[in-house]
Write a protein that holds these residues in place. Structure first.
Motif, mmCIF file in Angstrom:
data_model
loop_
_atom_site.group_PDB
_atom_site.id
_atom_site.type_symbol
_atom_site.label_atom_id
_atom_site.label_comp_id
_atom_site.label_asym_id
_atom_site.label_seq_id
_atom_site.Cartn_x
_atom_site.Cartn_y
_atom_site.Cartn_z
ATOM 1 N N PHE A 82 0.862 -1.182 0.000
ATOM 2 C CA PHE A 82 0.000 0.000 0.000
ATOM 3 C C PHE A 82 0.898 1.231 0.000
ATOM 4 N N ILE A 83 0.622 2.154 -0.909
ATOM 5 C CA ILE A 83 1.463 3.348 -1.039
ATOM 6 C C ILE A 83 0.573 4.582 -1.103
ATOM 7 N N GLN A 84 0.771 5.505 -0.186
ATOM 8 C CA GLN A 84 0.085 6.801 -0.237
ATOM 9 C C GLN A 84 0.925 7.729 -1.113
ATOM 10 N N ALA A 85 0.762 7.569 -2.406
ATOM 11 C CA ALA A 85 1.665 8.196 -3.375
ATOM 12 C C ALA A 85 1.374 9.664 -3.636
ATOM 13 N N PHE A 86 0.322 10.190 -3.055
ATOM 14 C CA PHE A 86 -0.101 11.567 -3.364
ATOM 15 C C PHE A 86 1.003 12.587 -3.101
ATOM 16 N N CYS A 87 1.747 12.398 -1.994
ATOM 17 C CA CYS A 87 2.767 13.389 -1.626
ATOM 18 C C CYS A 87 3.870 13.491 -2.669
ATOM 19 N N LYS A 88 4.040 12.461 -3.476
ATOM 20 C CA LYS A 88 5.078 12.471 -4.501
ATOM 21 C C LYS A 88 4.778 13.458 -5.626
ATOM 22 N N ILE A 89 3.509 13.858 -5.744
ATOM 23 C CA ILE A 89 3.133 14.815 -6.786
ATOM 24 C C ILE A 89 2.445 16.037 -6.182
ATOM 25 N N GLY A 90 2.695 16.289 -4.899
ATOM 26 C CA GLY A 90 2.228 17.506 -4.274
ATOM 27 C C GLY A 90 0.757 17.552 -3.919
ATOM 28 N N LEU A 91 0.139 16.381 -3.712
ATOM 29 C CA LEU A 91 -1.287 16.326 -3.404
ATOM 30 C C LEU A 91 -1.529 15.724 -2.026
ATOM 31 N N ILE A 92 -2.800 15.627 -1.650
ATOM 32 C CA ILE A 92 -3.182 14.993 -0.384
ATOM 33 C C ILE A 92 -3.877 13.670 -0.677
ATOM 34 N N PRO A 93 -3.917 12.749 0.268
ATOM 35 C CA PRO A 93 -4.688 11.516 0.062
ATOM 36 C C PRO A 93 -6.157 11.844 -0.172
ATOM 37 N N ASP A 94 -6.710 11.316 -1.255
ATOM 38 C CA ASP A 94 -8.136 11.517 -1.524
ATOM 39 C C ASP A 94 -8.829 10.168 -1.557
ATOM 40 N N THR A 95 -10.023 10.126 -2.135
ATOM 41 C CA THR A 95 -10.832 8.910 -2.175
ATOM 42 C C THR A 95 -11.072 8.397 -0.752
ATOM 43 N N GLY A 96 -11.169 9.335 0.187
ATOM 44 C CA GLY A 96 -11.412 8.983 1.576
ATOM 45 C C GLY A 96 -10.164 8.677 2.374
ATOM 46 N N GLY A 97 -8.994 8.817 1.767
ATOM 47 C CA GLY A 97 -7.761 8.440 2.453
ATOM 48 C C GLY A 97 -7.531 9.195 3.749
ATOM 49 N N THR A 98 -7.850 10.500 3.780
ATOM 50 C CA THR A 98 -7.626 11.265 5.005
ATOM 51 C C THR A 98 -8.610 10.872 6.103
ATOM 52 N N TRP A 99 -9.674 10.193 5.752
ATOM 53 C CA TRP A 99 -10.665 9.716 6.730
ATOM 54 C C TRP A 99 -10.330 8.307 7.199
ATOM 55 N N PHE A 100 -10.000 7.424 6.245
ATOM 56 C CA PHE A 100 -9.763 6.023 6.603
ATOM 57 C C PHE A 100 -8.448 5.823 7.360
ATOM 58 N N LEU A 101 -7.391 6.450 6.894
ATOM 59 C CA LEU A 101 -6.069 6.168 7.466
ATOM 60 C C LEU A 101 -5.987 6.414 8.969
ATOM 61 N N PRO A 102 -6.321 7.609 9.468
ATOM 62 C CA PRO A 102 -6.179 7.813 10.914
ATOM 63 C C PRO A 102 -7.086 6.916 11.741
ATOM 64 N N ARG A 103 -8.233 6.543 11.207
ATOM 65 C CA ARG A 103 -9.132 5.659 11.941
ATOM 66 C C ARG A 103 -8.613 4.236 11.995
ATOM 67 N N LEU A 104 -7.859 3.839 11.004
ATOM 68 C CA LEU A 104 -7.347 2.471 10.954
ATOM 69 C C LEU A 104 -6.007 2.318 11.671
ATOM 70 N N VAL A 105 -5.128 3.302 11.524
ATOM 71 C CA VAL A 105 -3.766 3.123 12.048
ATOM 72 C C VAL A 105 -3.352 4.196 13.045
ATOM 73 N N GLY A 106 -4.201 5.195 13.297
ATOM 74 C CA GLY A 106 -3.844 6.258 14.218
ATOM 75 C C GLY A 106 -3.150 7.411 13.510
ATOM 76 N N ASP A 107 -3.103 8.564 14.188
ATOM 77 C CA ASP A 107 -2.558 9.769 13.575
ATOM 78 C C ASP A 107 -1.084 9.643 13.205
ATOM 79 N N ALA A 108 -0.272 9.093 14.105
ATOM 80 C CA ALA A 108 1.172 9.048 13.861
ATOM 81 C C ALA A 108 1.492 8.253 12.598
ATOM 82 N N ARG A 109 0.914 7.079 12.489
ATOM 83 C CA ARG A 109 1.194 6.245 11.320
ATOM 84 C C ARG A 109 0.533 6.806 10.070
ATOM 85 N N ALA A 110 -0.664 7.370 10.216
ATOM 86 C CA ALA A 110 -1.325 7.972 9.061
ATOM 87 C C ALA A 110 -0.485 9.109 8.494
#
Length: 261
Positions: free
Chosen positions: A131-159
């Motif tokens: 799994f790769i959150q590749a958005f930062c490589k092109i100057g973007l943020i996680p979309d398609t719900g990524g900013t919602w799912f990630l912290p709920r699944l793995v916590g803020d630090a890992r997200a």
């Protein structure tokens, strides 16, 4: 339905939906968006469980960047419009399905592809998958719900670590972090995913729907409101055929025959 971008098959109550642009690592273009939305609509009408996977060596590499022009000589793309038109409705449609949705991640899941997998209810991944959150490589943020799912699944630090570094997260570590349900050997992935989906399709699907709804509501409800939801859903489900059948099967020491009614 066209088989160019999406494959659809219904068996034993399970709608298997396969992202089918293997030459582009199943990355999204407009055609695939349209066909996937249509496949989910069809599954909602005729299936009792969904199994989502990818063709070839990857699950989904996110947006097909070749489908957009970002040349300096052209007008900048309206990415907000793209999210509003395609990715936001896709995630909401997926989350609003009442039936269980199993995702079998057969290879790399990057960008919107990673978020798409995490939008499913139960995620299995091949041991070689990542799994790769590749958005930062092109100057973007996680979309398609990524900013919602990630912290709920793995916590803020890992997200934050995943989102800001774009580091590859192997499937085994994703399981250890609680981001996915299970990591399995590559050769066993589809058999295990199909067995799981078929079990859901044969199960008390009305109860599954209310379980999904109640768990989603818990993120925003105070305890008192959540207990009220539990009361109301238990009242409803206690009057269902599946509850009576489940108790009868338990007492008679036989397999239940659930109908979703």
């Amino acid at each position: 339905m066209s088989e160019q971008s999406i494959l659809y098959a219904l068996e034993d109550g399970v709608a298997q939906i396969t992202l089918n642009r293997p030459d582009r690592l199943n990355s999204f273009n407009t055609e695939m968006h349209l066909e996937l939305r249509g496949a989910l609509d069809r599954a909602a009408r005729e299936a009792r469980a969904v199994l989502l996977t990818g063709a070839g060596r990857g699950f989904c590499a996110g947006q097909d960047l070749s489908d957009r022009s970002v040349a300096a000589s052209s007008a900048p793309p309206n990415l907000g419009e793209s999210v509003e038109t395609w990715y936001k409705p896709l995630v909401l449609q997926l989350k609003q399905l009442e039936m269980p949705v199993v995702c079998a991640v057969n290879g790399v899941a990057a960008g919107a592809g990673a978020s798409l997998a995490l939008a499913c209810d139960i995620v299995l991944a091949a041991r070689s998958a990542s799994f790769i959150q590749a958005f930062c490589k092109i100057g973007l943020i996680p979309d398609t719900g990524g900013t919602w799912f990630l912290p709920r699944l793995v916590g803020d630090a890992r997200a934050l670590g995943l989102a800001l570094t774009g580091d590859k997260l192997p499937a085994e570590k994703a399981e250890a972090w609680g981001m996915i349900w299970k990591c399995v050997d590559d050769a066993q992935l589809m058999d295990e995913a199909r067995t799981l989906a078929k079990g859901f399709a044969a199960g008390p699907t009305r109860g599954f729907a209310r379980t999904k709804q109640a768990l989603r509501a818990s993120w925003s409800n105070p305890l008192d409101d959540q207990l009220t939801i539990e009361r109301d859903f238990m009242d409803e489900l206690g009057r269902s055929h599946d509850y009576r059948e489940g108790v009868a099967a338990f007492m008679e020491k036989r397999a239940p025959r659930f109908t979703g009614k």
